[in-house]
Motif scaffolding. Structure first.
Motif, PDB file in Angstrom:
ATOM      1  N   ARG A  71      24.840 -13.534 -27.561  1.00 28.76           N
ATOM      2  CA  ARG A  71      26.009 -14.706 -26.950  1.00 28.76           C
ATOM      3  C   ARG A  71      25.903 -14.532 -25.087  1.00 28.76           C
ATOM      4  O   ARG A  71      25.493 -13.811 -24.963  1.00 28.76           O
ATOM      5  N   VAL A  72      26.035 -15.521 -25.728  1.00 25.76           N
ATOM      6  CA  VAL A  72      26.264 -16.202 -24.104  1.00 25.76           C
ATOM      7  C   VAL A  72      27.589 -17.327 -23.803  1.00 25.76           C
ATOM      8  O   VAL A  72      27.490 -17.852 -24.369  1.00 25.76           O
ATOM      9  N   VAL A  73      28.357 -16.787 -22.456  1.00 24.79           N
ATOM     10  CA  VAL A  73      29.032 -17.179 -22.012  1.00 24.79           C
ATOM     11  C   VAL A  73      29.140 -17.491 -20.809  1.00 24.79           C
ATOM     12  O   VAL A  73      28.223 -16.729 -19.806  1.00 24.79           O
ATOM     13  N   ASP A  74      28.799 -18.457 -20.301  1.00 29.30           N
ATOM     14  CA  ASP A  74      29.383 -19.217 -18.650  1.00 29.30           C
ATOM     15  C   ASP A  74      30.467 -20.081 -18.753  1.00 29.30           C
ATOM     16  O   ASP A  74      30.519 -21.160 -18.998  1.00 29.30           O
ATOM     17  N   PRO A  75      31.579 -19.731 -17.938  1.00 28.56           N
ATOM     18  CA  PRO A  75      31.510 -18.203 -17.814  1.00 28.56           C
ATOM     19  C   PRO A  75      32.198 -17.549 -18.815  1.00 28.56           C
ATOM     20  O   PRO A  75      33.165 -18.139 -19.637  1.00 28.56           O
ATOM     21  N   ALA A  76      32.524 -16.175 -18.725  1.00 28.66           N
ATOM     22  CA  ALA A  76      33.382 -15.268 -19.520  1.00 28.66           C
ATOM     23  C   ALA A  76      34.889 -15.741 -19.578  1.00 28.66           C
ATOM     24  O   ALA A  76      35.429 -15.812 -18.423  1.00 28.66           O
ATOM     25  N   PRO A  77      35.748 -16.086 -20.575  1.00 27.43           N
ATOM     26  CA  PRO A  77      36.553 -16.570 -20.224  1.00 27.43           C
ATOM     27  C   PRO A  77      38.337 -15.590 -20.580  1.00 27.43           C
ATOM     28  O   PRO A  77      39.105 -16.116 -19.829  1.00 27.43           O
ATOM     29  N   GLY A  78      37.197 -14.252 -20.299  1.00 33.92           N
ATOM     30  CA  GLY A  78      38.816 -13.637 -20.500  1.00 33.92           C
ATOM     31  C   GLY A  78      38.570 -12.019 -20.012  1.00 33.92           C
ATOM     32  O   GLY A  78      37.005 -11.691 -20.364  1.00 33.92           O
ATOM     33  N   LEU A  79      39.788 -10.972 -19.697  1.00 35.54           N
ATOM     34  CA  LEU A  79      38.779  -9.416 -19.618  1.00 35.54           C
ATOM     35  C   LEU A  79      38.862  -8.923 -20.808  1.00 35.54           C
ATOM     36  O   LEU A  79      40.028  -8.526 -21.805  1.00 35.54           O
ATOM     37  N   THR A  80      37.595  -8.628 -21.165  1.00 37.40           N
ATOM     38  CA  THR A  80      37.008  -7.950 -22.273  1.00 37.40           C
ATOM     39  C   THR A  80      36.167  -6.839 -22.294  1.00 37.40           C
ATOM     40  O   THR A  80      35.544  -6.562 -21.577  1.00 37.40           O
ATOM     41  N   ILE A  81      36.777  -5.675 -22.384  1.00 39.84           N
ATOM     42  CA  ILE A  81      36.047  -4.273 -22.409  1.00 39.84           C
ATOM     43  C   ILE A  81      35.656  -3.724 -24.254  1.00 39.84           C
ATOM     44  O   ILE A  81      36.192  -3.983 -24.693  1.00 39.84           O
ATOM     45  N   LEU A  82      34.547  -3.522 -24.075  1.00 41.16           N
ATOM     46  CA  LEU A  82      34.018  -3.352 -25.776  1.00 41.16           C
ATOM     47  C   LEU A  82      33.546  -1.571 -25.029  1.00 41.16           C
ATOM     48  O   LEU A  82      32.618  -1.046 -24.414  1.00 41.16           O
ATOM     49  N   HIS A  83      33.454  -0.981 -26.425  1.00 37.10           N
ATOM     50  CA  HIS A  83      33.147   0.371 -26.837  1.00 37.10           C
ATOM     51  C   HIS A  83      32.207   0.472 -27.327  1.00 37.10           C
ATOM     52  O   HIS A  83      32.067  -0.022 -28.635  1.00 37.10           O
ATOM     53  N   THR A  84      31.033   1.414 -27.657  1.00 35.84           N
ATOM     54  CA  THR A  84      29.826   1.293 -28.579  1.00 35.84           C
ATOM     55  C   THR A  84      29.908   2.660 -29.591  1.00 35.84           C
ATOM     56  O   THR A  84      29.917   3.707 -28.314  1.00 35.84           O
ATOM     57  N   VAL A  85      30.308   2.646 -30.508  1.00 37.94           N
ATOM     58  CA  VAL A  85      29.957   4.019 -31.038  1.00 37.94           C
ATOM     59  C   VAL A  85      28.593   3.509 -32.111  1.00 37.94           C
ATOM     60  O   VAL A  85      29.066   4.570 -32.434  1.00 37.94           O
ATOM     61  N   ARG A  86      27.870   2.784 -32.433  1.00 38.31           N
ATOM     62  CA  ARG A  86      26.412   2.691 -33.126  1.00 38.31           C
ATOM     63  C   ARG A  86      25.618   1.609 -32.741  1.00 38.31           C
ATOM     64  O   ARG A  86      26.483   0.427 -32.537  1.00 38.31           O
ATOM     65  N   GLY A  87      24.953   2.110 -32.613  1.00 39.06           N
ATOM     66  CA  GLY A  87      23.718   1.063 -32.125  1.00 39.06           C
ATOM     67  C   GLY A  87      23.305   0.333 -30.681  1.00 39.06           C
ATOM     68  O   GLY A  87      24.082   1.236 -29.654  1.00 39.06           O
ATOM     69  N   THR A  88      22.504   0.433 -29.936  1.00 41.35           N
ATOM     70  CA  THR A  88      22.363  -0.294 -28.493  1.00 41.35           C
ATOM     71  C   THR A  88      21.920  -2.090 -28.931  1.00 41.35           C
ATOM     72  O   THR A  88      21.314  -2.635 -29.436  1.00 41.35           O
TER      73      THR A  88
END
Length: 256
Positions: A71-88
Motif C-alpha cells: 500500500r502506498v499513500v501520499d500522504p497518509a489521510p488520517g491517524l492510524t496505528i496498527l498492531h501486528t498479531v502475525r506476519g512480518t
C-alpha cells in the motif's frame, strides 16, 4: 453488517465481518479497506477476512490475509496505528524502513507519504481523529495545535506500548460488543479521549518535548510506580485515573 442504536441522542455503532476465499474477491476487499493504491500478490490458497467496528470518529479493524499486500499513500489521510498479531511487514516513512514483527505496533503519521508491505498477516488497526489528539496535547502540555505532530512511529517505551495495546483491545471489544455502550455519546467521547491520550503518551511527538516547570513535574519514583502498575495490568482496561491513584499523584500531574 450489524448496528446498535440507542435512543435519545444515540449514535450508530456499525459492525461488519466479510471474508473472501478467491483472489479477485480478496483484492476487491483490500482495495476497499486500503484504497486503490494497493497491489496484491501470492500463491496457493487465498484467504482474506475483515472485522470492523465504527462508532462516531473511532474505527477498529481486525484484518487477516494470506496475500502479500503493498500500500502506498501520499500522504497518509488520517491517524492510524496498527498492531501486528502475525506476519512480518515493512513500513516506509520519512525515508526510513521499519521492520514490523509480531507483537509490534507502529503509527502512520498524518500528512506524510508512507508505504506498507505486508506478507501473510494478521493485524489490528485503530483510527482516531488527529485533531482530537492535538487538542489533548494542547490541554495537557500547552503545545499549540499548529505545532503538534508525531515525530516517530514506534512507542516511546515497552511499558507505554503494553498500555497502548491494552487500550486497543479494550476499544475493539467495546465497539464489537452487542449493545455496545459506545453508542452513548458521553461514553463514546470518553473512549475517544482515552484513545487520544494514550496515543499521545505512547508515541513520540512534539508535545512530549514541551518544557515544563519544576512544579508540574512528578518524581522518578512516581513515574516508576505508574509504569509498574501499567505493566501489571497490561491486559486490563485501566484508566488514567487508576494509574494516577496507583502512582500516588493526580491525573493532571501524571499527564504532564
Amino acid at each position: 453488517m450489524s448496528t446498535d442504536v440507542r435512543p435519545a441522542e444515540a449514535m450508530v455503532v456499525e459492525r461488519r465481518h466479510v471474508e473472501a476465499h478467491d483472489r479477485d474477491g480478496a483484492t476487491a476487499l483490500v482495495e476497499e479497506l486500503f484504497g486503490s493504491q494497493c497491489t496484491c500478490s501470492g500463491e496457493g490458497e487465498t484467504h482474506f477476512s475483515l472485522t470492523s467496528a465504527t462508532a462516531g470518529p473511532l474505527r477498529a479493524d481486525h484484518v487477516s490475509s494470506s496475500l502479500e499486500v503493498s500500500r502506498v499513500v501520499d500522504p497518509a489521510p488520517g491517524l492510524t496505528i496498527l498492531h501486528t498479531v502475525r506476519g512480518t511487514s515493512t513500513l516506509s516513512v520519512w525515508g526510513e524502513e521499519h521492520e514490523v514483527r509480531p507483537g509490534d505496533s507502529v503509527l502512520t503519521p498524518v500528512g506524510v507519504p508512507t508505504s506498507l508491505h505486508c506478507r501473510g498477516f494478521e493485524k489490528m488497526f485503530l483510527t482516531i481523529p488527529f485533531d482530537r489528539v492535538a487538542a489533548v496535547a494542547e490541554r495537557t502540555t500547552g503545545c499549540r495545535p499548529g505545532g503538534f505532530r508525531f515525530t516517530g512511529v514506534r512507542p516511546v517505551s515497552a511499558a507505554w506500548h503494553r498500555h497502548w495495546v491494552g487500550m486497543l483491545r479494550y476499544v475493539f471489544a467495546t465497539l464489537a460488543a452487542s449493545g455496545s455502550p459506545a453508542a452513548h455519546p458521553l461514553v463514546n467521547d470518553q473512549l475517544v479521549e482515552s484513545a487520544a491520550l494514550t496515543t499521545l503518551k505512547a508515541f513520540p511527538n512534539t508535545a512530549l518535548a514541551v518544557p515544563r516547570t519544576r512544579s508540574a513535574r512528578v518524581s522518578l519514583a512516581t513515574v516508576t510506580r505508574a509504569e509498574a502498575y501499567m505493566e501489571q495490568h497490561a491486559a486490563d482496561p485501566i484508566s488514567i485515573h487508576e494509574v494516577a491513584d496507583a502512582a500516588g499523584t493526580g491525573v493532571r500531574a501524571l499527564q504532564q
